[in-house]
Design a protein around this motif. Structure first.
Motif, PDB file in Angstrom:
ATOM      1  N   GLU A 108       0.832  -1.206   0.000  1.00  0.00           N
ATOM      2  CA  GLU A 108       0.000   0.000   0.000  1.00  0.00           C
ATOM      3  C   GLU A 108       0.868   1.257   0.000  1.00  0.00           C
ATOM      4  O   GLU A 108       1.753   1.396   0.845  1.00  0.00           O
ATOM      5  CB  GLU A 108      -0.918   0.013   1.227  1.00  0.00           C
ATOM      6  CG  GLU A 108      -1.954  -1.099   1.264  1.00  0.00           C
ATOM      7  CD  GLU A 108      -2.974  -0.950   0.157  1.00  0.00           C
ATOM      8  OE1 GLU A 108      -3.272   0.195  -0.226  1.00  0.00           O
ATOM      9  OE2 GLU A 108      -3.461  -1.988  -0.328  1.00  0.00           O
ATOM     10  N   PRO A 109       0.619   2.188  -0.953  1.00  0.00           N
ATOM     11  CA  PRO A 109       1.390   3.433  -0.984  1.00  0.00           C
ATOM     12  C   PRO A 109       0.826   4.477  -0.008  1.00  0.00           C
ATOM     13  O   PRO A 109      -0.391   4.546   0.208  1.00  0.00           O
ATOM     14  CB  PRO A 109       1.238   3.899  -2.425  1.00  0.00           C
ATOM     15  CG  PRO A 109      -0.107   3.375  -2.836  1.00  0.00           C
ATOM     16  CD  PRO A 109      -0.285   2.065  -2.120  1.00  0.00           C
ATOM     17  N   SER A 110       1.710   5.249   0.567  1.00  0.00           N
ATOM     18  CA  SER A 110       1.307   6.347   1.441  1.00  0.00           C
ATOM     19  C   SER A 110       2.468   7.328   1.525  1.00  0.00           C
ATOM     20  O   SER A 110       3.624   6.947   1.334  1.00  0.00           O
ATOM     21  CB  SER A 110       0.941   5.837   2.838  1.00  0.00           C
ATOM     22  OG  SER A 110       2.028   5.151   3.425  1.00  0.00           O
ATOM     23  N   PRO A 111       2.198   8.603   1.791  1.00  0.00           N
ATOM     24  CA  PRO A 111       3.292   9.577   1.861  1.00  0.00           C
ATOM     25  C   PRO A 111       4.222   9.274   3.031  1.00  0.00           C
ATOM     26  O   PRO A 111       3.785   8.753   4.071  1.00  0.00           O
ATOM     27  CB  PRO A 111       2.566  10.914   2.043  1.00  0.00           C
ATOM     28  CG  PRO A 111       1.236  10.559   2.601  1.00  0.00           C
ATOM     29  CD  PRO A 111       0.891   9.234   2.009  1.00  0.00           C
ATOM     30  N   LEU A 112       5.492   9.598   2.857  1.00  0.00           N
ATOM     31  CA  LEU A 112       6.464   9.359   3.916  1.00  0.00           C
ATOM     32  C   LEU A 112       6.074  10.082   5.203  1.00  0.00           C
ATOM     33  O   LEU A 112       6.426   9.646   6.300  1.00  0.00           O
ATOM     34  CB  LEU A 112       7.855   9.814   3.451  1.00  0.00           C
ATOM     35  CG  LEU A 112       9.024   9.553   4.409  1.00  0.00           C
ATOM     36  CD1 LEU A 112       9.210   8.057   4.660  1.00  0.00           C
ATOM     37  CD2 LEU A 112      10.307  10.170   3.871  1.00  0.00           C
ATOM     38  N   SER A 113       5.339  11.179   5.074  1.00  0.00           N
ATOM     39  CA  SER A 113       4.918  11.940   6.252  1.00  0.00           C
ATOM     40  C   SER A 113       4.119  11.086   7.228  1.00  0.00           C
ATOM     41  O   SER A 113       4.073  11.382   8.432  1.00  0.00           O
ATOM     42  CB  SER A 113       4.096  13.160   5.830  1.00  0.00           C
ATOM     43  OG  SER A 113       2.967  12.772   5.075  1.00  0.00           O
ATOM     44  N   GLN A 114       3.504   9.998   6.734  1.00  0.00           N
ATOM     45  CA  GLN A 114       2.721   9.125   7.604  1.00  0.00           C
ATOM     46  C   GLN A 114       3.607   8.331   8.567  1.00  0.00           C
ATOM     47  O   GLN A 114       3.121   7.781   9.560  1.00  0.00           O
ATOM     48  CB  GLN A 114       1.893   8.145   6.762  1.00  0.00           C
ATOM     49  CG  GLN A 114       0.845   8.796   5.882  1.00  0.00           C
ATOM     50  CD  GLN A 114      -0.227   9.515   6.693  1.00  0.00           C
ATOM     51  OE1 GLN A 114      -0.744   8.980   7.661  1.00  0.00           O
ATOM     52  NE2 GLN A 114      -0.539  10.738   6.286  1.00  0.00           N
ATOM     53  N   PHE A 115       4.914   8.282   8.275  1.00  0.00           N
ATOM     54  CA  PHE A 115       5.829   7.513   9.108  1.00  0.00           C
ATOM     55  C   PHE A 115       6.553   8.402  10.122  1.00  0.00           C
ATOM     56  O   PHE A 115       7.378   7.908  10.901  1.00  0.00           O
ATOM     57  CB  PHE A 115       6.883   6.815   8.238  1.00  0.00           C
ATOM     58  CG  PHE A 115       6.313   5.773   7.317  1.00  0.00           C
ATOM     59  CD1 PHE A 115       6.282   4.437   7.686  1.00  0.00           C
ATOM     60  CD2 PHE A 115       5.798   6.135   6.073  1.00  0.00           C
ATOM     61  CE1 PHE A 115       5.762   3.476   6.840  1.00  0.00           C
ATOM     62  CE2 PHE A 115       5.276   5.184   5.211  1.00  0.00           C
ATOM     63  CZ  PHE A 115       5.249   3.843   5.596  1.00  0.00           C
ATOM     64  N   VAL A 116       6.270   9.700  10.104  1.00  0.00           N
ATOM     65  CA  VAL A 116       6.996  10.636  10.967  1.00  0.00           C
ATOM     66  C   VAL A 116       6.764  10.313  12.437  1.00  0.00           C
ATOM     67  O   VAL A 116       5.630  10.093  12.879  1.00  0.00           O
ATOM     68  CB  VAL A 116       6.576  12.087  10.670  1.00  0.00           C
ATOM     69  CG1 VAL A 116       7.145  13.025  11.722  1.00  0.00           C
ATOM     70  CG2 VAL A 116       7.058  12.503   9.289  1.00  0.00           C
ATOM     71  N   ASP A 117       7.861  10.254  13.195  1.00  0.00           N
ATOM     72  CA  ASP A 117       7.797  10.065  14.642  1.00  0.00           C
ATOM     73  C   ASP A 117       8.887  10.928  15.263  1.00  0.00           C
ATOM     74  O   ASP A 117       9.171  12.017  14.744  1.00  0.00           O
ATOM     75  CB  ASP A 117       7.933   8.583  15.023  1.00  0.00           C
ATOM     76  CG  ASP A 117       9.121   7.910  14.324  1.00  0.00           C
ATOM     77  OD1 ASP A 117      10.076   8.625  13.968  1.00  0.00           O
ATOM     78  OD2 ASP A 117       9.093   6.680  14.138  1.00  0.00           O
ATOM     79  N   ASP A 118       9.517  10.455  16.322  1.00  0.00           N
ATOM     80  CA  ASP A 118      10.547  11.282  16.964  1.00  0.00           C
ATOM     81  C   ASP A 118      11.920  11.138  16.320  1.00  0.00           C
ATOM     82  O   ASP A 118      12.893  11.725  16.771  1.00  0.00           O
ATOM     83  CB  ASP A 118      10.644  10.946  18.449  1.00  0.00           C
ATOM     84  CG  ASP A 118      10.973   9.480  18.707  1.00  0.00           C
ATOM     85  OD1 ASP A 118      10.973   8.693  17.738  1.00  0.00           O
ATOM     86  OD2 ASP A 118      11.229   9.131  19.872  1.00  0.00           O
ATOM     87  N   ARG A 119      12.017  10.372  15.225  1.00  0.00           N
ATOM     88  CA  ARG A 119      13.297  10.213  14.539  1.00  0.00           C
ATOM     89  C   ARG A 119      13.579  11.382  13.612  1.00  0.00           C
ATOM     90  O   ARG A 119      12.658  12.003  13.080  1.00  0.00           O
ATOM     91  CB  ARG A 119      13.305   8.908  13.724  1.00  0.00           C
ATOM     92  CG  ARG A 119      13.352   7.640  14.553  1.00  0.00           C
ATOM     93  CD  ARG A 119      13.171   6.395  13.713  1.00  0.00           C
ATOM     94  NE  ARG A 119      11.814   6.278  13.203  1.00  0.00           N
ATOM     95  CZ  ARG A 119      11.364   5.232  12.530  1.00  0.00           C
ATOM     96  NH1 ARG A 119      12.171   4.221  12.265  1.00  0.00           N
ATOM     97  NH2 ARG A 119      10.110   5.187  12.104  1.00  0.00           N
ATOM     98  N   ASP A 120      14.882  11.674  13.398  1.00  0.00           N
ATOM     99  CA  ASP A 120      15.260  12.696  12.430  1.00  0.00           C
ATOM    100  C   ASP A 120      14.844  12.246  11.037  1.00  0.00           C
ATOM    101  O   ASP A 120      14.723  11.051  10.762  1.00  0.00           O
ATOM    102  CB  ASP A 120      16.775  12.930  12.453  1.00  0.00           C
ATOM    103  CG  ASP A 120      17.258  13.512  13.769  1.00  0.00           C
ATOM    104  OD1 ASP A 120      16.422  14.087  14.486  1.00  0.00           O
ATOM    105  OD2 ASP A 120      18.450  13.369  14.078  1.00  0.00           O
ATOM    106  N   LEU A 121      14.660  13.218  10.132  1.00  0.00           N
ATOM    107  CA  LEU A 121      14.175  12.892   8.797  1.00  0.00           C
ATOM    108  C   LEU A 121      15.158  12.003   8.024  1.00  0.00           C
ATOM    109  O   LEU A 121      14.746  11.092   7.308  1.00  0.00           O
ATOM    110  CB  LEU A 121      13.888  14.173   8.011  1.00  0.00           C
ATOM    111  CG  LEU A 121      13.296  13.979   6.605  1.00  0.00           C
ATOM    112  CD1 LEU A 121      12.052  13.094   6.650  1.00  0.00           C
ATOM    113  CD2 LEU A 121      12.962  15.346   5.982  1.00  0.00           C
TER     114      LEU A 121
END
Length: 334
Positions: A117-130
């Protein structure tokens, strides 16, 4: 000997799609420094930046100078935890912050596939650096649970080609120091200074030392001049050697039993190598190092030639440029 590399970039996956400058902008946007502050974290030093953006420290100063000239970043001298004197640190300017936001927006909008399933990388954002987040994405925009590559400041994980070169340097220092069967306090101190200088994780250093001990009986040991020259390059690359670096180099020179005459010859080689790099695009610099590594024994083997050919294709380096690089390196080694 040369090691193979992953894919068509010096860095695996989507990290390799970004330029070094873009990775520096993203990293510094995650490591904001307050104006007029007295302290700064190690992540804003050259060692911290080079580790985070997956390049050797000796290749970073030219990039930083271009970014200062273009007014994307600025530098300051601040106290850094663990350092005996103030260190040069880097931060974004207003222009750099604007550029970094444009790059971050572009990266976060990448369509990443996970479980089909495709989704924008922004959906994986957490406390980790980009950049850490992006290290999970391969060249085909597939998400991986584990990072494809980690910086040398991380204790565990697979390193990219640049990180492996730094590991090889530290291993060579350990092998040289342990050849007499023991590691003196002075030798231990110089190793600690070197790994701090390049920003390597202490846990990774411990494993490398054990690997060096295990391999000592299988080889004649590393060439001391190559070890010393490599550290000379890294210290001289930004055009300035601070007091701590001078102490480190002098201690290393004595530890490796490098005479002042040999020191002078190696400094000349380093300067000539820097002049060679100045005439080439920044993306070719790691290839120059690879050619020099292959030529250390005077001959490029069939395996080494295959690796270099692959690198030339991935970096679009014409054959005539390779010939000029190899000729210059051979002349410099005489």
């Amino acid at each position: 000997m040369l090691c193979g590399h992953d894919g068509g970039s010096m860095v695996s996956g989507q990290l390799g799609v970004l330029t070094v400058e873009e990775r520096v902008l993203i990293h510094l946007s995650d490591k904001h420094l307050k104006d007029g502050g007295w302290e700064a974290p190690p992540e804003n030093t050259q060692a911290g930046i080079s580790s985070a953006v997956f390049i050797q420290r000796k290749h970073l100063p030219r990039t930083l100078k271009r970014m200062i000239d273009s007014e994307d970043i600025e530098q300051d001298n601040r106290h850094v935890d663990g350092a005996k004197q103030r260190r040069r640190v880097y931060m974004l300017t207003a222009k750099g912050k604007e550029r970094s936001q444009e790059i971050r927006s572009r990266v976060l909008n990448l369509e990443v596939t996970t479980d089909g399933e495709p989704s924008p990388l922004s959906q994986f954002v957490d406390d980790r650096d980009l950049l850490t987040l992006l290290s999970h994405v391969d060249e085909n925009l597939n998400w991986h649970p584990e990072p494809l590559v980690v910086p040398i400041s991380e204790a565990k994980g697979s390193l990219g080609m640049e990180g492996k070169i730094s590991e090889a340097l530290v291993k060579a220092v350990f092998e040289r120091a342990w050849r007499d069967g023991s590691l003196s306090e002075a030798e231990r101190g110089i190793v600690e200074e070197i790994v701090t200088f390049i920003g390597m994780s202490p846990e990774r250093v411990t494993r490398i030392e054990q690997d060096a001990l295990n391999s000592l009986t299988e080889s004649k040991g590393p060439d001391r001049e190559n070890i010393y020259r490599d550290l000379l390059e890294q210290a001289l690359e930004d055009g300035e050697i601070i007091e701590e670096e001078q102490v480190m180099l002098e201690t290393l020179r004595k530890t490796l039993d490098i005479s002042l005459e040999v020191h002078g010859r190696l400094v000349g080689q380093v300067i000539a190598h820097a002049e060679l790099l100045d005439g080439l695009e920044a993306n070719i610099h790691p290839y120059v190092d690879a050619v020099r590594t292959a030529l250390e024994d005077g001959v490029i083997s069939l395996d080494e030639d295959a690796i270099l050919s692959s690198l030339r294709r991935s970096l679009s380096i014409p054959t005539e440029i390779h010939v000029a690089i190899a000729t210059s390196i051979r002349d410099n080694m005489k």
